[in-house]
Write a protein that holds these residues in place. Structure first.
Motif, PDB file in Angstrom:
ATOM      1  N   MET A   1      60.789  28.385  35.823  1.00  0.00           N
ATOM      2  CA  MET A   1      59.718  29.379  35.707  1.00  0.00           C
ATOM      3  C   MET A   1      59.455  29.681  34.229  1.00  0.00           C
ATOM      4  SD  MET A   1      59.593  33.271  37.184  1.00  0.00           S
ATOM      5  CE  MET A   1      60.004  32.691  38.825  1.00  0.00           C
ATOM      6  N   VAL A   2      58.183  29.832  33.872  1.00  0.00           N
ATOM      7  CA  VAL A   2      57.816  30.130  32.484  1.00  0.00           C
ATOM      8  C   VAL A   2      57.610  31.623  32.361  1.00  0.00           C
ATOM      9  CG1 VAL A   2      56.170  29.683  30.646  1.00  0.00           C
ATOM     10  CG2 VAL A   2      56.683  27.896  32.319  1.00  0.00           C
ATOM     11  N   ASN A   3      58.326  32.259  31.429  1.00  0.00           N
ATOM     12  CA  ASN A   3      58.185  33.706  31.323  1.00  0.00           C
ATOM     13  C   ASN A   3      56.910  34.083  30.586  1.00  0.00           C
ATOM     14  OD1 ASN A   3      58.665  33.554  28.520  1.00  0.00           O
ATOM     15  ND2 ASN A   3      60.883  33.592  28.864  1.00  0.00           N
ATOM     16  N   LYS A  89      45.532  30.033  49.827  1.00  0.00           N
ATOM     17  CA  LYS A  89      46.236  28.750  49.741  1.00  0.00           C
ATOM     18  C   LYS A  89      47.479  28.813  48.857  1.00  0.00           C
ATOM     19  CE  LYS A  89      42.095  25.965  50.586  1.00  0.00           C
ATOM     20  NZ  LYS A  89      41.189  24.911  50.053  1.00  0.00           N
ATOM     21  N   ARG A  90      47.789  30.020  48.382  1.00  0.00           N
ATOM     22  CA  ARG A  90      48.988  30.255  47.579  1.00  0.00           C
ATOM     23  C   ARG A  90      48.938  29.610  46.196  1.00  0.00           C
ATOM     24  NH1 ARG A  90      51.386  34.351  49.994  1.00  0.00           N
ATOM     25  NH2 ARG A  90      53.373  33.824  48.974  1.00  0.00           N
ATOM     26  N   THR A  91      47.770  29.090  45.809  1.00  0.00           N
ATOM     27  CA  THR A  91      47.690  28.497  44.471  1.00  0.00           C
ATOM     28  C   THR A  91      47.723  29.569  43.388  1.00  0.00           C
ATOM     29  OG1 THR A  91      45.268  28.482  44.629  1.00  0.00           O
ATOM     30  CG2 THR A  91      46.428  26.469  45.261  1.00  0.00           C
ATOM     31  N   LEU A  92      47.256  30.778  43.717  1.00  0.00           N
ATOM     32  CA  LEU A  92      47.310  31.874  42.757  1.00  0.00           C
ATOM     33  C   LEU A  92      48.756  32.190  42.396  1.00  0.00           C
ATOM     34  CD1 LEU A  92      45.771  34.037  41.180  1.00  0.00           C
ATOM     35  CD2 LEU A  92      45.916  35.498  43.190  1.00  0.00           C
ATOM     36  N   ARG A  93      49.608  32.248  43.419  1.00  0.00           N
ATOM     37  CA  ARG A  93      51.034  32.514  43.179  1.00  0.00           C
ATOM     38  C   ARG A  93      51.673  31.364  42.400  1.00  0.00           C
ATOM     39  NH1 ARG A  93      54.704  36.148  42.002  1.00  0.00           N
ATOM     40  NH2 ARG A  93      56.731  35.826  43.003  1.00  0.00           N
ATOM     41  N   THR A  94      51.266  30.148  42.698  1.00  0.00           N
ATOM     42  CA  THR A  94      51.808  28.991  41.990  1.00  0.00           C
ATOM     43  C   THR A  94      51.463  29.045  40.506  1.00  0.00           C
ATOM     44  OG1 THR A  94      51.614  27.627  43.978  1.00  0.00           O
ATOM     45  CG2 THR A  94      51.837  26.468  41.888  1.00  0.00           C
ATOM     46  N   MET A  95      50.231  29.432  40.202  1.00  0.00           N
ATOM     47  CA  MET A  95      49.818  29.537  38.803  1.00  0.00           C
ATOM     48  C   MET A  95      50.595  30.629  38.079  1.00  0.00           C
ATOM     49  SD  MET A  95      45.700  28.999  39.221  1.00  0.00           S
ATOM     50  CE  MET A  95      45.374  29.133  37.479  1.00  0.00           C
ATOM     51  N   GLY A 101      49.305  34.079  33.188  1.00  0.00           N
ATOM     52  CA  GLY A 101      49.285  35.519  33.431  1.00  0.00           C
ATOM     53  C   GLY A 101      48.076  35.950  34.242  1.00  0.00           C
ATOM     54  N   ARG A 102      48.249  37.075  34.934  1.00  0.00           N
ATOM     55  CA  ARG A 102      47.148  37.616  35.730  1.00  0.00           C
ATOM     56  C   ARG A 102      45.962  37.971  34.846  1.00  0.00           C
ATOM     57  NH1 ARG A 102      47.279  42.934  39.742  1.00  0.00           N
ATOM     58  NH2 ARG A 102      47.361  41.569  41.535  1.00  0.00           N
ATOM     59  N   ALA A 103      46.230  38.527  33.674  1.00  0.00           N
ATOM     60  CA  ALA A 103      45.144  38.899  32.762  1.00  0.00           C
ATOM     61  C   ALA A 103      44.335  37.674  32.342  1.00  0.00           C
ATOM     62  CB  ALA A 103      45.712  39.598  31.531  1.00  0.00           C
ATOM     63  N   GLN A 104      45.014  36.556  32.121  1.00  0.00           N
ATOM     64  CA  GLN A 104      44.312  35.324  31.737  1.00  0.00           C
ATOM     65  C   GLN A 104      43.425  34.821  32.869  1.00  0.00           C
ATOM     66  OE1 GLN A 104      47.962  33.272  30.706  1.00  0.00           O
ATOM     67  NE2 GLN A 104      47.298  33.084  28.580  1.00  0.00           N
ATOM     68  N   MET A 105      43.937  34.870  34.092  1.00  0.00           N
ATOM     69  CA  MET A 105      43.136  34.428  35.233  1.00  0.00           C
ATOM     70  C   MET A 105      41.912  35.327  35.433  1.00  0.00           C
ATOM     71  SD  MET A 105      45.849  33.137  38.108  1.00  0.00           S
ATOM     72  CE  MET A 105      46.958  34.537  37.974  1.00  0.00           C
ATOM     73  N   LEU A 106      42.107  36.626  35.298  1.00  0.00           N
ATOM     74  CA  LEU A 106      40.984  37.551  35.462  1.00  0.00           C
ATOM     75  C   LEU A 106      39.945  37.342  34.366  1.00  0.00           C
ATOM     76  CD1 LEU A 106      42.872  40.831  36.457  1.00  0.00           C
ATOM     77  CD2 LEU A 106      41.507  39.344  37.932  1.00  0.00           C
ATOM     78  N   ALA A 107      40.426  37.157  33.136  1.00  0.00           N
ATOM     79  CA  ALA A 107      39.498  36.911  32.023  1.00  0.00           C
ATOM     80  C   ALA A 107      38.710  35.630  32.250  1.00  0.00           C
ATOM     81  CB  ALA A 107      40.266  36.844  30.708  1.00  0.00           C
ATOM     82  N   ALA A 108      39.391  34.584  32.721  1.00  0.00           N
ATOM     83  CA  ALA A 108      38.712  33.308  32.968  1.00  0.00           C
ATOM     84  C   ALA A 108      37.666  33.452  34.065  1.00  0.00           C
ATOM     85  CB  ALA A 108      39.738  32.240  33.348  1.00  0.00           C
ATOM     86  N   HIS A 109      38.024  34.122  35.156  1.00  0.00           N
ATOM     87  CA  HIS A 109      37.057  34.334  36.240  1.00  0.00           C
ATOM     88  C   HIS A 109      35.869  35.167  35.748  1.00  0.00           C
ATOM     89  CE1 HIS A 109      38.677  32.471  39.818  1.00  0.00           C
ATOM     90  NE2 HIS A 109      39.868  32.954  39.572  1.00  0.00           N
ATOM     91  N   GLY A 110      36.131  36.171  34.926  1.00  0.00           N
ATOM     92  CA  GLY A 110      35.050  36.984  34.391  1.00  0.00           C
ATOM     93  C   GLY A 110      34.114  36.184  33.498  1.00  0.00           C
ATOM     94  N   ILE A 111      34.685  35.328  32.657  1.00  0.00           N
ATOM     95  CA  ILE A 111      33.865  34.486  31.780  1.00  0.00           C
ATOM     96  C   ILE A 111      33.021  33.508  32.592  1.00  0.00           C
ATOM     97  CG2 ILE A 111      33.962  32.664  30.026  1.00  0.00           C
ATOM     98  CD1 ILE A 111      36.456  34.080  28.913  1.00  0.00           C
ATOM     99  N   VAL A 112      33.632  32.892  33.601  1.00  0.00           N
ATOM    100  CA  VAL A 112      32.902  31.931  34.444  1.00  0.00           C
ATOM    101  C   VAL A 112      31.775  32.624  35.187  1.00  0.00           C
ATOM    102  CG1 VAL A 112      33.106  30.464  36.488  1.00  0.00           C
ATOM    103  CG2 VAL A 112      34.808  30.320  34.669  1.00  0.00           C
ATOM    104  N   SER A 113      32.052  33.806  35.721  1.00  0.00           N
ATOM    105  CA  SER A 113      31.002  34.549  36.421  1.00  0.00           C
ATOM    106  C   SER A 113      29.847  34.888  35.481  1.00  0.00           C
ATOM    107  CB  SER A 113      31.591  35.831  37.017  1.00  0.00           C
ATOM    108  OG  SER A 113      30.634  36.501  37.807  1.00  0.00           O
ATOM    109  N   THR A 114      30.176  35.262  34.244  1.00  0.00           N
ATOM    110  CA  THR A 114      29.143  35.564  33.253  1.00  0.00           C
ATOM    111  C   THR A 114      28.327  34.318  32.912  1.00  0.00           C
ATOM    112  OG1 THR A 114      30.548  37.299  32.308  1.00  0.00           O
ATOM    113  CG2 THR A 114      28.715  36.527  30.969  1.00  0.00           C
ATOM    114  N   LEU A 115      29.006  33.182  32.742  1.00  0.00           N
ATOM    115  CA  LEU A 115      28.304  31.935  32.433  1.00  0.00           C
ATOM    116  C   LEU A 115      27.348  31.537  33.542  1.00  0.00           C
ATOM    117  CD1 LEU A 115      31.204  29.807  30.885  1.00  0.00           C
ATOM    118  CD2 LEU A 115      29.250  30.802  29.676  1.00  0.00           C
TER     119      LEU A 115
END
Length: 247
Positions: A1-3, A89-95, A101-115
Motif C-alpha cells: 500500500m502507498v501511504n 465496481k470497487r475501482t475507487l477503493r482500489t485507486m 488521494g480522495r482530494a486528487q480524484m475529486l479535483a480530477a473529476h471537477g476539472i473533467v466536468s468543467t472541460l
C-alpha cells in the motif's frame, strides 16, 4: 500500500487522472450521447422549428437554452455516473489503496466536468449562430455558472453507491440547472433569478443576447452568481470529508 506522503510525492497523478476520466466519457456511448444532446437539440430546434417561422427572439432562446443545458446536463453526466460506477465496481477503493488521494480524484473529476461543460457550451454557441464577439463572455459566464452544480455533482457522486443511485441523484442537478426557464414568464419572477444557483448566469446570458451585458443591471446577477460559487465550494469542502468512504 502507498501511504499519503508517498502519493503526494508522485508527479503527474492529477494530469493522469484527468486524461483517464475525460477519455472514460469519450468511450462511454451513453455519457457521450448525454453530452452531445444539448448541441443536437439546439441544432434541430434552430433549423426545424425556428427557421420556418423566423422567430424574432430565436438567437436569445438558443443562447440561454444552450447555457442552461450545458450547466445542468453535463456535470451530472460526467461526474455522478462515473463516480458511482467506480464505487460500485470497487475501482475507487482500489485507486485509494494504490495511493491516489480522495482530494486528487475529486479535483480530477471537477476539472473533467468543467472541460466537458466548456466543450458543450462552445458547441451550443456555434449552433446558435451568434456573433463570435459574444463567444468569450458566453463561455466565461457558462463555465462559472456551472461550478455550483459541479460541486453538487461531486458530493452526490461520492454519496452514490451504485449506478441506480446515480440515476436518482443526477435528477436534482438537472432540475436545479434548468429551473431559471420557469422564471422568465413574469417580471417579478425574473427579478428573483439570482436566488437560483444558475440564475445569475442565466440573467447575464440573457443580457448578452440583448446587448446589455455591461449595463448596471448586470451587477446584481453577477454578484449573486459569484456568491453561489463561493457558497457551493465552501459547502462542498465542509461536506465531502463527512461522506463515508468504501469499507
Amino acid at each position: 500500500m502507498v501511504n499519503a506522503k508517498q502519493a503526494a510525492a508522485r508527479p503527474g497523478i492529477l494530469g493522469t487522472l484527468v486524461r483517464k476520466f475525460f477519455m472514460n466519457v469519450v468511450k462511454s456511448p451513453g455519457l457521450l450521447a448525454c453530452c452531445l444532446f444539448p448541441a443536437l437539440f439546439l441544432l434541430l430546434f434552430r433549423f426545424v422549428v425556428i427557421e420556418p417561422i423566423a422567430h424574432d427572439d430565436a438567437r436569445m432562446f438558443l443562447l440561454v437554452t444552450g447555457m442552461l443545458f450545458s450547466t445542468s446536463m453535463v456535470p451530472g453526466t460526467t461526474t455522478v455516473y462515473p463516480m458511482a460506477e467506480a464505487r460500485e465496481k470497487r475501482t475507487l477503493r482500489t485507486m485509494e489503496l494504490a495511493g491516489v488521494g480522495r482530494a486528487q480524484m475529486l479535483a480530477a473529476h471537477g476539472i473533467v466536468s468543467t472541460l466537458w461543460t466548456a466543450l458543450v457550451a462552445a458547441a451550443c454557441f456555434l449552433v446558435s449562430g451568434a456573433s463570435f464577439d459574444s463567444m468569450p463572455p458566453f463561455m466565461l459566464v457558462t463555465v462559472l455558472s456551472s461550478i455550483p452544480l459541479i460541486a453538487l455533482s461531486l458530493a452526490l457522486g461520492l454519496a452514490s453507491r451504485n449506478q441506480m443511485a446515480a440515476s436518482f441523484s443526477s435528477l436534482p442537478i438537472i432540475l436545479i440547472g434548468i429551473a431559471p426557464m420557469l422564471f422568465v414568464y413574469a417580471e417579478a419572477t425574473f427579478q428573483a433569478l439570482p436566488l437560483l444557483p444558475t440564475g445569475g448566469g442565466f440573467a447575464l446570458v440573457y443580457a448578452l443576447a440583448e446587448g446589455t451585458l455591461f449595463a448596471s443591471a448586470s451587477i446584481v446577477p453577477a454578484l449573486a452568481q459569484l456568491a453561489w460559487i463561493v457558497v457551493s465550494l465552501v459547502a462542498f469542502i465542509i461536506v465531502a470529508p463527512r461522506i463515508p468512504c468504501d469499507e
